[in-house]
Design an enzyme around this catalytic site. Sequence first.
Site, PDB file in Angstrom:
ATOM      1  N   CYS A 110       0.825  -1.195   0.000  1.00 46.27           N
ATOM      2  CA  CYS A 110       0.000   0.000   0.000  1.00 46.27           C
ATOM      3  C   CYS A 110       0.871   1.262   0.000  1.00 46.27           C
ATOM      4  O   CYS A 110       1.470   1.590  -1.016  1.00 46.27           O
ATOM      5  CB  CYS A 110      -0.980  -0.021   1.175  1.00 46.27           C
ATOM      6  SG  CYS A 110      -2.371   1.127   0.943  1.00 46.27           S
ATOM      7  N   HIS A 209      -3.706  -5.193   0.534  1.00 53.90           N
ATOM      8  CA  HIS A 209      -3.226  -5.573   1.863  1.00 53.90           C
ATOM      9  C   HIS A 209      -3.187  -7.093   2.033  1.00 53.90           C
ATOM     10  O   HIS A 209      -4.066  -7.687   2.664  1.00 53.90           O
ATOM     11  CB  HIS A 209      -4.108  -4.933   2.943  1.00 53.90           C
ATOM     12  CG  HIS A 209      -3.844  -3.479   3.114  1.00 53.90           C
ATOM     13  ND1 HIS A 209      -2.865  -2.990   3.945  1.00 53.90           N
ATOM     14  CD2 HIS A 209      -4.403  -2.403   2.519  1.00 53.90           C
ATOM     15  CE1 HIS A 209      -2.839  -1.671   3.885  1.00 53.90           C
ATOM     16  NE2 HIS A 209      -3.766  -1.290   3.016  1.00 53.90           N
ATOM     17  N   GLU A 211      -1.344  -8.785   3.926  1.00 54.13           N
ATOM     18  CA  GLU A 211      -1.064  -9.189   5.312  1.00 54.13           C
ATOM     19  C   GLU A 211      -2.336  -9.559   6.065  1.00 54.13           C
ATOM     20  O   GLU A 211      -2.301 -10.380   6.997  1.00 54.13           O
ATOM     21  CB  GLU A 211      -0.309  -8.076   6.057  1.00 54.13           C
ATOM     22  CG  GLU A 211      -1.119  -6.898   6.538  1.00 54.13           C
ATOM     23  CD  GLU A 211      -1.454  -5.893   5.456  1.00 54.13           C
ATOM     24  OE1 GLU A 211      -2.136  -4.888   5.765  1.00 54.13           O
ATOM     25  OE2 GLU A 211      -1.054  -6.095   4.285  1.00 54.13           O
TER      26      GLU A 211
END
Length: 230
Positions: A110, A209, A211
């Site tokens: 990001c 994202h 993660e």
Amino acid sequence: MRPIIGITTYELPASWGVWRDLPTTLVPSDYAAAVTLAGGRAVLLPPDDRDTDVLRMLDGLLFSGGPDISPGLYGAEPGIHTVTHPERDEAELLLLRAALDRDLPVLGVCRGMQLLVAAAGGALHQHLPDVLGHERHRPAPAVYGRHDAVFTPGSRIAGLMGEDVTINCFHHQGVADPGKLVVTGRAEDGLPEAVEDLDRSFVLGVQWHPEVGRDKRIFGALVAAAAERS
């Protein structure tokens, strides 16, 4: 030994227990958990613009998400929707440039991807609704937008993602010009969602994202590249 992956962090007021609005070095635990599950050893890096000596102890570097990067990095003035942390920009750019010089494996997530773009001479759109006419990349506070991305055949990111191309985004800025990087993934509206540096062993930026879902494809690739150096 597990490859050591440095993760950049925020410096923001935070509250817990009896403490309120205490200046704090932090990052969402999803980043560290994703690195750990991929076989790496996560080390958190507070913003520090004094030197880059820490890179001697790292096998890879992860630039995490966060506030907007300073538009001055790509020769623009801040727009009314732009919120920056210049001290973080300075510290992370110092690390990034030194890491690129060493050909250290780098993943930008990001904001981290946007930092890669700025360092490569590119530029950003400062507020996507003004450009795209919609808010599907950041539909509401703390709500991720979901997109089916299109990846360039034969690219690193296409090989990693395979058939599952759904991504979860939360950003109001986006890449206008990738600079020296190559755009290898786009959302359905054409906005760049992945960039790569083809001149280095592993430099990948993703606008979404990974993660949050502990995506072993993305973090596993970073850890594997780092393992080759350790």
